[in-house]
Motif scaffolding. Structure first.
Motif, mmCIF file in Angstrom:
data_model
loop_
_atom_site.group_PDB
_atom_site.id
_atom_site.type_symbol
_atom_site.label_atom_id
_atom_site.label_comp_id
_atom_site.label_asym_id
_atom_site.label_seq_id
_atom_site.Cartn_x
_atom_site.Cartn_y
_atom_site.Cartn_z
ATOM 1 N N PRO A 30 -42.421 -14.726 3.190
ATOM 2 C CA PRO A 30 -43.068 -15.645 2.249
ATOM 3 C C PRO A 30 -42.151 -16.044 1.092
ATOM 4 O O PRO A 30 -41.283 -15.275 0.666
ATOM 5 C CB PRO A 30 -44.266 -14.835 1.738
ATOM 6 C CG PRO A 30 -44.525 -13.820 2.797
ATOM 7 C CD PRO A 30 -43.185 -13.480 3.371
ATOM 8 N N ASN A 31 -42.359 -17.257 0.612
ATOM 9 C CA ASN A 31 -41.689 -17.795 -0.582
ATOM 10 C C ASN A 31 -40.195 -18.019 -0.408
ATOM 11 O O ASN A 31 -39.482 -18.215 -1.391
ATOM 12 C CB ASN A 31 -41.936 -16.890 -1.793
ATOM 13 C CG ASN A 31 -43.407 -16.740 -2.106
ATOM 14 O OD1 ASN A 31 -44.161 -17.710 -2.074
ATOM 15 N ND2 ASN A 31 -43.834 -15.516 -2.382
ATOM 16 N N THR A 32 -39.719 -18.008 0.826
ATOM 17 C CA THR A 32 -38.318 -18.331 1.071
ATOM 18 C C THR A 32 -38.127 -19.840 1.103
ATOM 19 O O THR A 32 -38.985 -20.582 1.586
ATOM 20 C CB THR A 32 -37.833 -17.725 2.395
ATOM 21 O OG1 THR A 32 -38.805 -17.997 3.430
ATOM 22 C CG2 THR A 32 -37.645 -16.225 2.274
ATOM 23 N N ASN A 33 -37.001 -20.284 0.585
ATOM 24 C CA ASN A 33 -36.641 -21.703 0.563
ATOM 25 C C ASN A 33 -35.379 -21.876 1.397
ATOM 26 O O ASN A 33 -34.281 -21.568 0.926
ATOM 27 C CB ASN A 33 -36.399 -22.158 -0.874
ATOM 28 C CG ASN A 33 -35.950 -23.604 -0.955
ATOM 29 O OD1 ASN A 33 -36.393 -24.446 -0.190
ATOM 30 N ND2 ASN A 33 -35.056 -23.893 -1.889
ATOM 31 N N ARG A 47 -34.979 -17.393 -2.760
ATOM 32 C CA ARG A 47 -36.387 -17.080 -2.972
ATOM 33 C C ARG A 47 -36.525 -16.429 -4.338
ATOM 34 O O ARG A 47 -35.545 -15.921 -4.902
ATOM 35 C CB ARG A 47 -36.911 -16.153 -1.887
ATOM 36 C CG ARG A 47 -36.288 -14.768 -1.867
ATOM 37 C CD ARG A 47 -36.996 -13.861 -0.893
ATOM 38 N NE ARG A 47 -36.447 -12.516 -0.879
ATOM 39 C CZ ARG A 47 -37.029 -11.487 -0.276
ATOM 40 N NH1 ARG A 47 -38.179 -11.647 0.361
ATOM 41 N NH2 ARG A 47 -36.460 -10.295 -0.288
ATOM 42 N N TYR A 311 -39.321 -26.044 5.574
ATOM 43 C CA TYR A 311 -40.223 -25.408 4.611
ATOM 44 C C TYR A 311 -41.623 -25.940 4.848
ATOM 45 O O TYR A 311 -41.829 -27.153 5.006
ATOM 46 C CB TYR A 311 -39.793 -25.726 3.179
ATOM 47 C CG TYR A 311 -40.716 -25.142 2.124
ATOM 48 C CD1 TYR A 311 -40.526 -23.846 1.661
ATOM 49 C CD2 TYR A 311 -41.774 -25.880 1.615
ATOM 50 C CE1 TYR A 311 -41.373 -23.294 0.709
ATOM 51 C CE2 TYR A 311 -42.625 -25.343 0.661
ATOM 52 C CZ TYR A 311 -42.414 -24.048 0.209
ATOM 53 O OH TYR A 311 -43.272 -23.503 -0.723
ATOM 54 N N GLY A 321 -43.357 -20.939 2.819
ATOM 55 C CA GLY A 321 -42.028 -20.355 2.980
ATOM 56 C C GLY A 321 -41.229 -21.046 4.048
ATOM 57 O O GLY A 321 -41.621 -22.086 4.596
#
Length: 353
Positions: A30-33, A47, A311, A321
Motif C-alpha cells: 500500500p501507498n507505493t508510488n 512511498r 498506480y 498503491g
C-alpha cells in the motif's frame, strides 16, 4: 526529478483496442508510488516513510528501501536491467543528491558546481541522466558517465531537465529557449555532444519524457492551451490526443513502440491510465477484470515484455498503491465472460482505455 507525466469516445474505445492484451494485476504494498520498471518486472519508486518519502526497489514481491544520505527523503526514479537504480536522496540538511543504487548500496554522484541534483534515468551501461541546480541558481541537465558529469547545455535559456536515456546514450528532456515569461521551452534530444530542438505541436511548450533504443521519443506538448501526449519518430511529432478530456501525458515507451501515460477522462472528471499502440489511446481500465475493483489512474513505465508499472486504487479509494500489470492473451473466466455473453459479442477481446 523536479517535475517530471485517443480521441475516441467510450463507445468507440473497444474498437480501437481489439488487438490489445488483457492484464492480470499484482499489487505492490500500500501507498507505493511506482516510477520505473525494467525488463525483469522490477519496479522502483517511493512511498511515505518516517519523516518523509522513502525510495524503494520492489522485486518478486519483496520491497527494499534504498535509504538516504542522512536526510528524511529519497526517491528512486528509474531502474536498468542490472537492477541498478537512480533517483535522489537527501542530506541531513535536506539538500537532494543524485545517486546510483546497486547491490544494496547507495552512492552519491559527484556533479561539479551543483547545490542539488536529481537522477531521473539510467541505461544498461550505468549512464545516468538528470538535473542539477547551480549556485546561480540555474537548473541544468546532466549526463553522468564513467565517473564524470557533463552539462548538456540548453536551447538558449538557463533551464534544462533531462528525463530519459536509452542504451545508445541519447538523452531527452526539456529546455528553455530564452528567458521569456510566459515560459518558452521545447523538448530536446541530446546525442553526439549536441542538443537538438524537437519542436512542438504548434504551441510554445513541449517536453520529452522517454526515449527507446530505436530513437522513438514520447512526452507532452501544448495544443491550443492544453497539454497532449506525443510520439516523435522519423523527424515528426504526432499528437496522441486524449481519452476525451483536455490533457494527456506520455510517460514511457518500450522497444516495441508501446506508450503509456495518463489522460483526463471525458469532461475532465479524473485521470485514467492509457496505453497507445499506434492507433488511439486505450483506457487501461478496460483491459482489467472489473471484478478486481481497481481504477488505474496513471501508467508510469512499460518494459519490452509489455509489463506496466501503474498506480491505482480500489475499495472507494481506501486502498491505493503501485500495481504491476501483466499482459495475458485472453480475459480471465467468470465476470468478464458473463459480461461479454450478455453483450452478445462473440470472440471480441476487450481493449485498453
Amino acid at each position: 526529478m523536479f517535475a517530471r507525466t485517443c480521441l475516441f469516445s467510450l463507445a468507440l474505445a473497444p474498437l480501437a483496442g481489439v488487438a490489445a492484451s488483457h492484464y492480470a494485476v499484482t499489487p505492490l504494498p500500500p501507498n507505493t508510488n511506482p516510477l520505473g520498471i525494467n525488463n525483469a518486472g522490477q519496479i522502483v519508486g517511493d512511498r511515505p516513510g518516517d519523516g518523509g518519502q522513502h525510495g524503494f526497489l520492489w522485486s518478486g514481491g519483496t520491497l527494499t528501501e534504498i535509504g538516504t544520505f542522512g536526510g528524511p527523503d529519497s526517491s528512486a526514479a528509474a531502474i536498468n536491467q542490472h537492477a541498478e537504480a537512480t533517483g535522489h536522496a537527501s542530506l541531513p540538511g535536506g539538500e537532494a543528491r543524485a545517486f546510483r543504487y546497486a547491490g544494496g548500496k547507495l552512492a552519491q554522484l559527484a556533479i561539479p558546481g551543483s547545490s542539488e541534483s536529481l537522477g531521473t534515468a539510467i541505461n544498461d551501461a550505468g549512464q545516468v541522466a538528470g538535473q542539477y541546480r547551480t549556485t546561480t541558481p540555474a537548473y541544468r541537465a546532466f549526463l553522468y558517465s564513467g565517473g564524470a558529469s557533463t552539462d548538456l547545455g540548453t536551447l538558449g535559456g538557463d533551464f534544462a531537465y533531462a528525463a530519459g536515456i536509452n542504451n545508445g546514450g541519447q538523452v531527452v528532456g526539456v529546455s528553455a529557449l530564452d528567458q521569456s515569461t510566459p515560459f518558452l521551452a521545447h523538448a530536446f534530444l541530446y546525442a553526439n555532444g549536441r542538443m537538438r530542438d524537437l519542436g512542438t505541436l504548434g504551441g510554445r511548450y513541449s517536453a520529452a519524457a522517454d526515449i527507446n533504443d530505436a530513437g522513438t521519443v514520447v512526452g507532452n506538448a501544448w495544443v491550443q492551451g492544453n497539454e497532449h501526449a506525443f510520439v516523435y519518430a522519423k523527424g515528426k511529432m504526432s499528437d496522441l490526443g486524449t481519452l476525451g478530456g483536455r490533457r494527456s501525458y506520455a510517460n514511457a515507451v518500450n522497444l516495441g513502440g508501446q506508450v503509456v501515460g495518463r489522460s483526463d477522462s471525458a469532461g475532465d472528471a479524473g485521470s485514467l491510465a492509457f496505453l497507445y499502440e499506434g492507433a488511439a489511446l486505450i483506457d487501461i481500465n478496460t483491459l482489467i477484470d472489473p471484478a478486481l475493483g481497481y481504477t488505474v489512474y496513471n501508467a508510469t513505465g512499460i518494459n519490452d515484455s509489455g509489463q506496466i508499472a501503474a498506480y491505482g486504487c480500489r475499495n472507494g479509494g481506501s486502498e491505493c498503491g503501485g500495481l504491476l500489470l501483466h499482459p495475458s492473451a485472453a480475459p480471465e473466466p467468470g465476470s468478464w465472460a458473463m459480461l461479454l455473453a450478455g453483450l452478445g459479442i462473440v470472440g471480441w477481446r476487450r481493449a485498453r482505455l
